[in-house]
Design a protein around this motif. Structure first.
Motif, PDB file in Angstrom:
ATOM      1  N   VAL A  11       0.851  -1.190   0.000  1.00 21.85           N
ATOM      2  CA  VAL A  11       0.000   0.000   0.000  1.00 21.85           C
ATOM      3  C   VAL A  11       0.885   1.238   0.000  1.00 21.85           C
ATOM      4  O   VAL A  11       1.581   1.513   0.972  1.00 21.85           O
ATOM      5  CB  VAL A  11      -0.938  -0.008   1.231  1.00 21.85           C
ATOM      6  N   LYS A  12       0.857   1.954  -1.095  1.00 17.55           N
ATOM      7  CA  LYS A  12       1.739   3.121  -1.243  1.00 17.55           C
ATOM      8  C   LYS A  12       1.116   4.405  -0.701  1.00 17.55           C
ATOM      9  O   LYS A  12       1.826   5.332  -0.323  1.00 17.55           O
ATOM     10  CB  LYS A  12       2.118   3.321  -2.713  1.00 17.55           C
ATOM     11  N   LEU A  13      -0.202   4.498  -0.679  1.00 15.82           N
ATOM     12  CA  LEU A  13      -0.904   5.679  -0.170  1.00 15.82           C
ATOM     13  C   LEU A  13      -1.895   5.229   0.901  1.00 15.82           C
ATOM     14  O   LEU A  13      -3.078   5.011   0.602  1.00 15.82           O
ATOM     15  CB  LEU A  13      -1.646   6.410  -1.295  1.00 15.82           C
ATOM     16  N   PRO A  14      -1.453   5.083   2.128  1.00 14.11           N
ATOM     17  CA  PRO A  14      -2.357   4.603   3.176  1.00 14.11           C
ATOM     18  C   PRO A  14      -3.501   5.577   3.446  1.00 14.11           C
ATOM     19  O   PRO A  14      -3.351   6.793   3.305  1.00 14.11           O
ATOM     20  CB  PRO A  14      -1.461   4.499   4.416  1.00 14.11           C
ATOM     21  N   MET A  15      -4.646   5.012   3.796  1.00 17.61           N
ATOM     22  CA  MET A  15      -5.808   5.789   4.223  1.00 17.61           C
ATOM     23  C   MET A  15      -6.593   4.902   5.170  1.00 17.61           C
ATOM     24  O   MET A  15      -6.694   3.694   4.948  1.00 17.61           O
ATOM     25  CB  MET A  15      -6.660   6.211   3.028  1.00 17.61           C
ATOM     26  N   ASP A  16      -7.137   5.505   6.209  1.00 15.32           N
ATOM     27  CA  ASP A  16      -7.904   4.746   7.188  1.00 15.32           C
ATOM     28  C   ASP A  16      -9.004   5.627   7.751  1.00 15.32           C
ATOM     29  O   ASP A  16      -9.021   6.840   7.548  1.00 15.32           O
ATOM     30  CB  ASP A  16      -6.998   4.224   8.307  1.00 15.32           C
ATOM     31  N   LEU A  17      -9.953   5.002   8.460  1.00 18.52           N
ATOM     32  CA  LEU A  17     -11.081   5.745   9.011  1.00 18.52           C
ATOM     33  C   LEU A  17     -10.643   6.789  10.030  1.00 18.52           C
ATOM     34  O   LEU A  17     -11.252   7.857  10.118  1.00 18.52           O
ATOM     35  CB  LEU A  17     -12.087   4.783   9.641  1.00 18.52           C
ATOM     36  N   LEU A  36     -15.314  10.933  -0.576  1.00 16.69           N
ATOM     37  CA  LEU A  36     -15.516   9.686  -1.312  1.00 16.69           C
ATOM     38  C   LEU A  36     -14.202   9.183  -1.905  1.00 16.69           C
ATOM     39  O   LEU A  36     -13.935   7.980  -1.894  1.00 16.69           O
ATOM     40  CB  LEU A  36     -16.560   9.879  -2.413  1.00 16.69           C
ATOM     41  N   ASN A  37     -13.382  10.078  -2.409  1.00 13.19           N
ATOM     42  CA  ASN A  37     -12.089   9.662  -2.972  1.00 13.19           C
ATOM     43  C   ASN A  37     -11.211   9.021  -1.911  1.00 13.19           C
ATOM     44  O   ASN A  37     -10.540   8.012  -2.183  1.00 13.19           O
ATOM     45  CB  ASN A  37     -11.390  10.843  -3.628  1.00 13.19           C
ATOM     46  N   ASP A  38     -11.190   9.570  -0.704  1.00 10.74           N
ATOM     47  CA  ASP A  38     -10.420   8.941   0.370  1.00 10.74           C
ATOM     48  C   ASP A  38     -11.006   7.587   0.741  1.00 10.74           C
ATOM     49  O   ASP A  38     -10.276   6.624   1.003  1.00 10.74           O
ATOM     50  CB  ASP A  38     -10.368   9.838   1.614  1.00 10.74           C
ATOM     51  N   PHE A  39     -12.322   7.486   0.766  1.00  7.65           N
ATOM     52  CA  PHE A  39     -12.961   6.207   1.074  1.00  7.65           C
ATOM     53  C   PHE A  39     -12.592   5.163   0.019  1.00  7.65           C
ATOM     54  O   PHE A  39     -12.242   4.028   0.345  1.00  7.65           O
ATOM     55  CB  PHE A  39     -14.480   6.369   1.156  1.00  7.65           C
ATOM     56  N   LYS A  40     -12.654   5.543  -1.246  1.00  7.67           N
ATOM     57  CA  LYS A  40     -12.295   4.616  -2.324  1.00  7.67           C
ATOM     58  C   LYS A  40     -10.835   4.187  -2.217  1.00  7.67           C
ATOM     59  O   LYS A  40     -10.505   3.020  -2.443  1.00  7.67           O
ATOM     60  CB  LYS A  40     -12.564   5.246  -3.689  1.00  7.67           C
ATOM     61  N   LEU A  41      -9.956   5.118  -1.865  1.00  9.83           N
ATOM     62  CA  LEU A  41      -8.549   4.783  -1.654  1.00  9.83           C
ATOM     63  C   LEU A  41      -8.422   3.757  -0.533  1.00  9.83           C
ATOM     64  O   LEU A  41      -7.696   2.766  -0.658  1.00  9.83           O
ATOM     65  CB  LEU A  41      -7.741   6.038  -1.328  1.00  9.83           C
ATOM     66  N   MET A  42      -9.120   3.988   0.562  1.00 10.55           N
ATOM     67  CA  MET A  42      -9.072   3.050   1.683  1.00 10.55           C
ATOM     68  C   MET A  42      -9.552   1.661   1.251  1.00 10.55           C
ATOM     69  O   MET A  42      -8.953   0.650   1.609  1.00 10.55           O
ATOM     70  CB  MET A  42      -9.924   3.579   2.840  1.00 10.55           C
ATOM     71  N   MET A  43     -10.598   1.616   0.439  1.00 11.21           N
ATOM     72  CA  MET A  43     -11.116   0.325  -0.028  1.00 11.21           C
ATOM     73  C   MET A  43     -10.127  -0.355  -0.977  1.00 11.21           C
ATOM     74  O   MET A  43      -9.903  -1.561  -0.878  1.00 11.21           O
ATOM     75  CB  MET A  43     -12.475   0.505  -0.712  1.00 11.21           C
TER      76      MET A  43
END
Length: 91
Positions: A11-17, A36-43
């Motif tokens: 995972v090169k660009l981490p994102m979490d809740l 939504l873009n951050d959510f999609k990244l997290m998924m």
């Protein structure tokens, strides 16, 4: 912090809740689409790191389904340049 040393190799660009919650609290999202873009990244990260059939992958699918249903209830995004901020309910 979780002790998962291989995570950042996949995972090169981490994102979490937690990060998303902080961005909501700090009013960093200018539009609902930014959220939504951050959510999609997290998924994407979830599915890249957790193989199909694993509990974490299944939880990600469930969360994605919940957001898709909730997202349909939002009003359409305003035209570019209009007041484009949505108030996003706390998670």
């Amino acid at each position: 912090r979780l002790n998962i040393p291989s995570y950042l190799t996949i995972v090169k660009l981490p994102m979490d809740l937690g990060t998303m919650r902080a961005k909501i609290d700090d009013e960093k999202y200018e539009t609902a689409d930014d959220f939504l873009n951050d959510f999609k990244l997290m998924m994407r990260n979830c599915f890249a790191f957790n193989a199909p059939g694993t509990p974490t992958n299944a939880a990600g699918l469930g969360l994605q389904n919940v957001l898709e249903v909730l997202w349909q209830g939002l009003p359409p995004s305003p035209a570019p340049g209009a007041n484009n901020f949505y108030t996003i309910a706390p998670l």
